[in-house]
Design an enzyme around this catalytic site. Sequence first.
Site, PDB file in Angstrom:
ATOM      1  N   HIS A 146       0.907  -1.270  -0.115  1.00  0.00           N
ATOM      2  CA  HIS A 146       0.149   0.088  -0.046  1.00  0.00           C
ATOM      3  C   HIS A 146       0.981   1.353  -0.046  1.00  0.00           C
ATOM      4  CE1 HIS A 146      -4.063  -1.847   1.323  1.00  0.00           C
ATOM      5  NE2 HIS A 146      -3.591  -2.668   0.422  1.00  0.00           N
ATOM      6  N   GLU A 156     -13.218   2.243  -5.131  1.00  0.00           N
ATOM      7  CA  GLU A 156     -13.890   3.476  -5.199  1.00  0.00           C
ATOM      8  C   GLU A 156     -13.358   4.412  -6.494  1.00  0.00           C
ATOM      9  OE1 GLU A 156     -15.036   4.318  -0.417  1.00  0.00           O
ATOM     10  OE2 GLU A 156     -13.655   5.776  -1.679  1.00  0.00           O
ATOM     11  N   TYR A 194     -12.413  11.246   2.424  1.00  0.00           N
ATOM     12  CA  TYR A 194     -12.759  10.212   1.729  1.00  0.00           C
ATOM     13  C   TYR A 194     -13.266   8.768   2.619  1.00  0.00           C
ATOM     14  CZ  TYR A 194     -12.592  13.448  -1.697  1.00  0.00           C
ATOM     15  OH  TYR A 194     -12.583  14.459  -2.631  1.00  0.00           O
TER      16      TYR A 194
END
Length: 385
Positions: A160, A257, A267
Amino acid sequence: MKKSTLAKQQLLAAMLAFSAFAVGAQADRKQAVVTQAVVTQATPTVLASGLEQPWSLAFLPDGRMLMTERAGRLRVFADGALQPAPIKGLPPMHVAGQGGLLDVMPATDFAESGWIYFSYAHGTHAASTTRLARGRLVDDALHDVQVLFSALPERATSVHYGGRMAWLADGTLLLTLGDGFDYRERAQSLADHLGSIVRLHADGSVPADNPFVGRADARPEIYSYGHRNVQGIVVIRDDNGVEQIYAHEHGPRGGDELNVIRAGRNYGWPLATYGVDYSGAKVSPFTEAANTEQPLLHWTPSIAPAGLAYYSQAGAPSWQGSFFVAALAEKSLRQVRLGADGRIEQTLMLTDRQQRLRDVRVGPDGALYLLTDGDSAELLRLAPP
């Protein structure tokens, strides 16, 4: 008390506080109507093969194409062929897990300056982070390499990293950052860069009009936050020069998303998500929360979106005004068209090839260029219909 434990307690408190307000779609956002995806056939041309874990591609004004390989190699495609020798002069990188050489992007004035911008994982498994650097491309080597930004804090995971980049019209650039997986609660914190998109000047300095400049509790580079792992970002400009930023990000099991990115907005991750954890457990009881943005579109189950392009070229009416999403898990190229009536139409292509797709870009010739994923991957060209 350990910082990770404190962060989790703070997240839980925030979730409980938000629960009273998680009451449906935001008043200023109508829920989009998403049509069933249609599968269509398309036949690409294989331009190159044998690429090792390619991640990104970019076009130079002289007709050459740059491609990154996560192992730390920057490759050149020129005169119809993949050049055998990679570009020299890249800095040492942390090549492990999802780490390595990530995105590449020429400067807007590349023809004069020669600057190439690239993102990569730096450090060790015990302490790594996402870095942004640039170097001048001269012949087959980078010179004057400068590290412009290092995300804080370093983390003990090799996943990530985010790493996608895009230019804004004012000459600033956006860099996406992941949440480090094991540190997901910190995506709700402004005190570090995990799970955010940052905005920088071309020399790495902080724009004075960034949304959190001057706040003692916030990193001034942050442009938006509450992201999980943003893997695609594009900037669209209309005929009046008005810009709109779109980005997509990975959810866990579902909850991928597509978002409209606005300065200073939250978000939601992991306060609000449409996905569940890989164990099947809930990440959050909420799909919506006060003061967080709803996605324009979410994919559940996950398609694992990995690259994003927007098609604005003339001469291809069925592609005009569409997003193209390279999907890893779904093994597809997904066309997404936003209708003026709020409807979202989707078309799946290349599903018959059963290849994980890592990146997609619009070439100067109006074709789509794609990178497949893996240890022996391909560069594909898909001509417009």
